[in-house]
Design an enzyme around this catalytic site. Structure first.
Site, PDB file in Angstrom:
ATOM      1  N   GLU A  64       0.847  -1.196   0.000  1.00  0.00           N
ATOM      2  CA  GLU A  64       0.000   0.000   0.000  1.00  0.00           C
ATOM      3  C   GLU A  64       0.884   1.248   0.000  1.00  0.00           C
ATOM      4  OE1 GLU A  64      -3.513   1.829   2.961  1.00  0.00           O
ATOM      5  OE2 GLU A  64      -2.380   0.052   3.531  1.00  0.00           O
TER       6      GLU A  64
ATOM      7  N   CYS B 101      -5.759  -3.073   2.118  1.00  0.00           N
ATOM      8  CA  CYS B 101      -5.578  -3.121   3.573  1.00  0.00           C
ATOM      9  C   CYS B 101      -6.890  -3.293   4.348  1.00  0.00           C
ATOM     10  CB  CYS B 101      -4.791  -1.899   4.024  1.00  0.00           C
ATOM     11  SG  CYS B 101      -3.928  -2.133   5.608  1.00  0.00           S
TER      12      CYS B 101
ATOM     13  N   LYS C  89      -9.267   3.230  -2.243  1.00  0.00           N
ATOM     14  CA  LYS C  89      -9.643   2.593  -0.973  1.00  0.00           C
ATOM     15  C   LYS C  89     -10.944   3.181  -0.435  1.00  0.00           C
ATOM     16  CE  LYS C  89      -7.410   1.316   3.411  1.00  0.00           C
ATOM     17  NZ  LYS C  89      -6.147   1.493   4.199  1.00  0.00           N
TER      18      LYS C  89
END
Length: 271
Positions: free
Chosen positions: A44, A148, A115
């Site tokens: 990430e 994540c 995200k």
């Protein structure tokens, strides 16, 4: 469908140093290709580092989709015939950034995921994504992308599985924290559980290297469609390169007994 070689390269990006991080990522992509990888997954925010003080600092290192980092990754994907999945700080507007991941195919097609589920202070810095995880029909199989904390929302992983993903690639930065003696990091356990309940391969690439007082799990892991680790799955707070050959066709068989199918058994009208 033959096995697909996947590499997760656990790196230590430097906060705010895009030039250093580009060099680091290029070396990782080249080393994965030298191992015969068809897919390489990097952490990430590989392009930028993670622990920003505020949005302004993130904006200074952010890049648009035609910026130098994605341009480099596209060139490498094409010249090395490898699919690249990696995180970057995306400039959306003059005042907004996203925590994004790029999936770049050798022929040049770029898929970007932003995200959707922001972790802790990310909510003060990034603009959350508004689209579901993409599932891309690549030359090697159907690949989904998320980032994540997204992995901790089972509905989000289920979306990708129901959309037909064979392999979920997840750039992650897992901050290290206390856990009972002898226990493995819960982040790894959740990856295994998500893979098992969806019969889906998952490659999660973590980072290492202390950054502004934050240490990381270093828990990069590649798991099979039964949820068992093929590589990694321990806390290893150093650089590491995981390699696994994945028979992605196994992810298309959702039967776990003669009478049980992990998707057809769902009864959403009751949930």
């Amino acid at each position: 469908m033959n096995s697909v070689r996947v590499v997760c390269h656990q790196l230590a990006p430097r906060i705010g140093d895009a030039e250093y991080n580009r060099t680091l990522s290029a070396e990782a992509i080249r080393s994965a290709a030298a191992l015969g990888a068809q897919v390489v997954v990097l952490p990430e925010l590989t392009q930028s580092g993670y622990v920003f003080t505020d949005t302004q600092e993130a904006l200074r290192v952010s890049e648009p989709l035609d910026g130098p980092t994605l341009t480099l990754w596209k060139t490498l994907a094409n010249s090395l015939n490898i699919i690249v999945v990696a995180g970057f700080c995306e400039r959306l507007t003059a005042t907004q950034v996203a925590n994004s991941a790029a999936l770049i195919e050798p022929h040049g097609r770029l898929t970007v995921y932003r995200k959707a589920h922001l972790w802790d202070r990310e909510t003060l810095i990034f603009t959350p994504g508004t689209e579901p995880p993409p599932v891309v029909d690549t030359a090697v199989g159907r690949i989904a992308v998320m980032i994540c904390y997204d992995l901790e929302l089972p509905e989000w992983v289920r979306l990708a599985a129901l959309a037909g993903a064979d392999l979920l690639c997840a750039p992650v930065n897992w901050p290290d924290g206390p856990r009972p003696a002898g226990e493995r990091p819960a982040e790894i356990v959740r990856v295994q559980a998500n893979a098992a309940v969806n019969r889906l391969f998952i490659a999660a690439c973590d980072r290492h290297g202390e950054e502004r007082g934050v240490n990381w799990v270093g828990g990069s892991v590649i798991v099979d469609a039964d949820g068992y680790p093929l590589a990694g799955a321990v806390s290893h707070q150093q650089e590491q390169r995981l390699v696994a050959d994945l028979p992605l066709a196994h992810a298309r068989d959702k039967f776990i007994s003669a009478h049980n199918h992990v998707h057809q058994d769902r009864r959403p009208q009751l949930y």
